[in-house]
Write a protein that holds these residues in place. Structure first.
Motif, PDB file in Angstrom:
ATOM      1  N   ALA A  56      -9.529 -56.612 -92.992  1.00 24.79           N
ATOM      2  CA  ALA A  56      -8.189 -56.515 -92.861  1.00 24.79           C
ATOM      3  C   ALA A  56      -8.393 -54.151 -91.937  1.00 24.79           C
ATOM      4  O   ALA A  56      -9.130 -53.622 -93.557  1.00 24.79           O
ATOM      5  CB  ALA A  56      -7.316 -55.985 -93.232  1.00 24.79           C
ATOM      6  N   VAL A  88      -8.442 -58.551 -89.054  1.00 20.95           N
ATOM      7  CA  VAL A  88      -7.029 -58.888 -89.010  1.00 20.95           C
ATOM      8  C   VAL A  88      -6.232 -57.746 -88.926  1.00 20.95           C
ATOM      9  O   VAL A  88      -6.881 -56.300 -89.775  1.00 20.95           O
ATOM     10  CB  VAL A  88      -6.457 -59.232 -90.098  1.00 20.95           C
ATOM     11  N   ARG A  91      -2.768 -56.229 -92.044  1.00 17.07           N
ATOM     12  CA  ARG A  91      -2.931 -55.921 -93.117  1.00 17.07           C
ATOM     13  C   ARG A  91      -1.720 -56.326 -94.088  1.00 17.07           C
ATOM     14  O   ARG A  91      -2.153 -56.794 -95.762  1.00 17.07           O
ATOM     15  CB  ARG A  91      -3.479 -54.609 -94.101  1.00 17.07           C
ATOM     16  N   LEU A  94      -1.163 -59.788 -94.426  1.00 18.07           N
ATOM     17  CA  LEU A  94      -3.062 -60.567 -94.994  1.00 18.07           C
ATOM     18  C   LEU A  94      -2.333 -59.928 -96.763  1.00 18.07           C
ATOM     19  O   LEU A  94      -2.508 -61.192 -97.464  1.00 18.07           O
ATOM     20  CB  LEU A  94      -4.142 -59.886 -95.153  1.00 18.07           C
TER      21      LEU A  94
END
Length: 146
Positions: A56, A88, A91, A94
């Motif tokens: 991330a 990704v 963040r 996530l």
């Protein structure tokens, strides 16, 4: 199709949903490792148990040299050990999915024990990574839906 078109193809929305599903299943089954240092320990102690890796990154940490070095080492480990890896950029999303605010820059999904859980979403992600590698995108980026 030109080389530029191949390199900037966005991930399909189903890859983002598949990642969200896999993270939820892994979290519920105890197969999720969160944190750069925790992930490095797992990779060092039991590399065969690692099934999938998520990195991330966001603009806030783009210039963090130490984090970039860790990312480079983790990527290298994943490439050398044939572990699927994705990036990704959201963040915060996530964090919401894994339920942790601190140090969620790296996530590992460890292989479940035989018969424990079989996740078709994990298979979708592996296929997505294989297709990306076939297009010379070795670290594909997935967008997580909100």
């Amino acid at each position: 199709m030109t080389l530029e078109e191949v390199q900037i193809q966005p991930a399909s929305p189903c890859a983002g949903q598949a990642l969200a599903d896999v993270l939820e299943t892994a979290k519920d089954s105890g197969s999720l490792t969160v944190g750069v240092y925790e992930c490095a320990k797992v990779m060092n102690l039991d590399p065969d148990s690692v099934s999938f890796c998520v990195l991330a990154m966001d603009e806030q940490f783009e210039w963090d040299v130490a984090l970039q070095i860790h990312f480079t080492l983790i990527q290298s480990f994943c490439f050398d050990n044939d572990i699927s890896i994705v990036r990704v950029s959201d963040r915060q999303r996530l964090h919401e999915l894994v339920g942790r605010e601190e140090d969620a820059h790296c996530l590992l999904i460890t292989a479940p024990r035989e018969g424990e859980w079989d996740d078709p979403s994990l298979d979708k992600l592996r296929v997505f990574c294989e297709e990306s590698r076939a297009l010379n995108d070795w670290l594909p980026e997935i967008s997580l839906e909100r």
